[in-house]
Structure formats: structure tokens, C-alpha cells
Design an enzyme around this catalytic site. Sequence first.
Site, PDB file in Angstrom:
ATOM      1  N   HIS A  34     128.454 -66.210   5.489  1.00  0.00           N
ATOM      2  CA  HIS A  34     127.673 -66.522   4.286  1.00  0.00           C
ATOM      3  C   HIS A  34     126.311 -65.824   4.345  1.00  0.00           C
ATOM      4  O   HIS A  34     125.867 -65.215   3.368  1.00  0.00           O
ATOM      5  CB  HIS A  34     127.407 -68.029   4.163  1.00  0.00           C
TER       6      HIS A  34
ATOM      7  N   ARG B  26     136.825 -61.381   1.981  1.00  0.00           N
ATOM      8  CA  ARG B  26     137.301 -61.216   3.346  1.00  0.00           C
ATOM      9  C   ARG B  26     138.612 -60.454   3.396  1.00  0.00           C
ATOM     10  O   ARG B  26     138.861 -59.703   4.322  1.00  0.00           O
ATOM     11  CB  ARG B  26     137.496 -62.581   4.013  1.00  0.00           C
TER      12      ARG B  26
ATOM     13  N   SER C 168     134.154 -71.790   6.488  1.00  0.00           N
ATOM     14  CA  SER C 168     133.567 -73.070   6.889  1.00  0.00           C
ATOM     15  C   SER C 168     134.635 -74.016   7.417  1.00  0.00           C
ATOM     16  O   SER C 168     134.413 -74.729   8.406  1.00  0.00           O
ATOM     17  CB  SER C 168     132.847 -73.716   5.700  1.00  0.00           C
TER      18      SER C 168
END
Length: 173
Positions: free
Chosen positions: A27, A100, A137
Site C-alpha cells: 500500500h 498485483r 492485508s
Amino acid sequence: MNGPESEETPLRRAVCPGSFDPVTNGHLDIIARASKLYDVVHVAVMVNKSKEGLFTIDERIELLRQVTAEYGNVRVESHHGLLVDFCKDRDIPAIVKGLRAVSDFDYELQMAQMNNGLSGVETLFVPTNPTYSFLSSSLVKEVAAWGGDVSHLVPPLVLEALKERLAQRAGSD
């Protein structure tokens, strides 16, 4: 006064949205890169009432404020509702999203097209640094909960908060 210093020159604004539960180095990589491209980068901690996070919204905001303080042009706040409304309220014409993998692109392209159709806001896709291409996360929380080392995946401040929260949860089980 004329030119880039002129008061009439509008600030270039963008938003980096997410749940940030917790904020990861991936992030931060995207936020840091956006902060070099835009005058003001808003980090929108999106509220999803149907999901209980590991950290409260206020805790996520505070962690983000601390780990992005060095950039100087990052503003962190929460938002409940459509991201395009957040953008409209703050005159933000661009959303910055890290990608990603191809699987991210499929979903994010649909969101970008919907957001543009609803409000005209553009989405800028930034390829994730290969170091963080696997990082999420959810994965950080899962590995940390099983005692794995995530120190290279989150900022030190976040690592301490994560360890503390997981210890609290383990103590209450």
C-alpha cells in the site's frame, strides 16, 4: 503571479482507496508513488459495515497518518459509500490503484469503467513493485495470526500494532 506558483493553478488531486486493515508496504509503495505524481493524495479508508476488521477505522486512519507523514501531501480520511461521491465532494478527478496480477486487473477494470460512467473520474493503474506482488492485508493477518514473520511486509509501527492486537485477541479466546 503566473505559472505553476499561481494561486489560480488548481491542485492535481488523486485518491488511493482501500480497507488498509492493516496498511502494508505494498500500500505504502503505491501511496508514495502517487504522492510524486499529484499535489495532494487522499487516502480513503473505505468503510464496509458488513465486515469486521482487525483494526477499527479510527485505528487504521491513525496508523496511515503516521506512516505517510513523511510525504507531506497525503491526507487520510474515511468514507462510507461510493468512492465516486468521495471524489466528487473533494474535486478529485483520479483514482490510483495498484495492480498485483491479471486477476486484479479484471476486477479493477470493471470498477474503473463503472466509476468513469457514474462520474467521469479516471482510474490510473500502477503496477505493484514485484517485491509486493503477492502481498495483501488478508495474507499479512493470516500469517501473523499463525506466528509467522511479517516484519518485512508492514512498517514497524504497524507490526507492533498488529502483534498487540493479535495478542489481545488470543487472550480473549
